[in-house]
Design an enzyme around this catalytic site. Structure first.
Site, mmCIF file in Angstrom:
data_model
loop_
_atom_site.group_PDB
_atom_site.id
_atom_site.type_symbol
_atom_site.label_atom_id
_atom_site.label_comp_id
_atom_site.label_asym_id
_atom_site.label_seq_id
_atom_site.Cartn_x
_atom_site.Cartn_y
_atom_site.Cartn_z
ATOM 1 N N SER A 95 0.860 -1.179 0.000
ATOM 2 C CA SER A 95 0.000 0.000 0.000
ATOM 3 C C SER A 95 0.895 1.228 0.000
ATOM 4 O O SER A 95 2.078 1.147 0.387
ATOM 5 C CB SER A 95 -0.885 0.002 1.256
ATOM 6 O OG SER A 95 -1.489 1.257 1.470
ATOM 7 N N TYR B 89 -2.345 -0.174 10.531
ATOM 8 C CA TYR B 89 -2.368 -0.700 9.163
ATOM 9 C C TYR B 89 -1.025 -0.469 8.481
ATOM 10 O O TYR B 89 -0.444 -1.391 7.883
ATOM 11 C CB TYR B 89 -3.489 -0.017 8.385
ATOM 12 C CG TYR B 89 -3.586 -0.442 6.941
ATOM 13 C CD1 TYR B 89 -4.125 -1.671 6.591
ATOM 14 C CD2 TYR B 89 -3.139 0.392 5.915
ATOM 15 C CE1 TYR B 89 -4.205 -2.063 5.263
ATOM 16 C CE2 TYR B 89 -3.219 0.004 4.592
ATOM 17 C CZ TYR B 89 -3.754 -1.220 4.261
ATOM 18 O OH TYR B 89 -3.833 -1.598 2.952
#
Length: 278
Positions: free
Chosen positions: A125, A138
């Site tokens: 990501s 995250y």
């Protein structure tokens, strides 16, 4: 491919099947398998935190004649919460899915990949390069996945294998909606002290996530980048998906930390709840 039930994973499974691959598509539920099943796509019930599921996948892959070309580690969950306010059991659950599960699947399939000079494609990501406020949990898993990918790439390169990282930015998927719901659940469970410190910040993050979910890159675009990572004869070590990911990863290399902090804070500022008159 893990995490193929919906979103980027489902779109990538279809794209790779369209290009002639036989895709073992990891899904969590029978109804997801039924929705995804198609020529070239063989759904597999797979929870990457369950060793039995991983062993069954490895046996199934090993029993099929042909070349194991690639493993795409895409499974993941999104959790946004302030570092102070997220219970440790939530941290551990997130790392089990977003990091340790990928390591377990990679370890199980690596012998076959090495035999066939295959490759590992890890879906990270932009959060693996830049961590905004509340993205600590995250982004922590994604920073770790990036580090594991770097180490693995160097370990297996002399053995004829490649390791590629794909870093999406905002993509229009159900994961964003699920992430907002999880953030809301965790915010409701925060103590009054935590709500006092972080309540407006959490609301701003939810609004920013919603905007990214509705205005982000399409899953088909992301799938084409992942397919390129799988098929390119000389793949790059990293690919970004979306202009936001390309810009932020570039800025993270160029800007001092505090300047990047100010830029991220300015990006978030319009999403804070407006003060109410009273």
């Amino acid at each position: 491919m893990t995490g193929a039930s919906t979103g980027i994973g489902a779109a990538s499974a279809r794209e790779l099947a369209r290009r002639g691959f036989h895709v073992f598509a990891g899904v969590r539920r029978d109804r997801d398998a039924d929705a995804l099943r198609a020529p070239g796509i063989e759904p597999v019930i797979l929870d990457i935190t369950q060793p039995g599921h991983i062993a069954e996948l490895a046996a199934r892959v090993g029993s099929r004649a042909g070349t194991l070309r690639a493993l795409v580690n895409n499974a993941g969950i999104s959790v946004n919460a302030p570092v102070e306010a997220l219970p440790l059991e939530e941290w551990r659950r997130l790392f089990e899915v977003n990091l340790f599960g990928h390591v377990a699947v990679t370890q199980a399939l690596l012998p076959d990949l090495l035999r066939h000079s295959g490759r590992v494609v890890n879906i990270s990501s932009v959060g693996g390069k830049v961590a905004m406020a509340t993205f600590g949990p995250y982004a922590g898993t994604k920073f770790a996945l990036e580090a594991v990918s770097d180490a693995l790439r160097q370990e297996v390169a002399p053995l004829g294998m490649r390791v590629v990282v794909v870093e999406p930015g905002g993509v229009r998927t159900e994961m964003g909606e699920r992430g907002i719901a999880t953030t809301s659940r965790l915010a409701e469970a925060m103590s009054p002290q935590h709500r006092g410190r972080y309540g407006p910040l959490v609301e701003a993050i939810k609004a920013l996530t919603a905007a990214g979910t509705t205005g982000g890159t399409s899953t088909d675009t992301a799938a084409r980048v992942i397919a390129k990572a799988v098929t390119a004869a000389r793949p790059r070590t990293r690919y970004t998906v979306g202009r936001d990911a390309a810009l932020l990863t570039r800025l993270s290399r160029m800007l001092p930390d505090r300047m990047l902090d100010r830029l991220l804070a300015a990006t978030l500022r319009p999403y804070y709840p407006k003060p109410t008159a009273g």
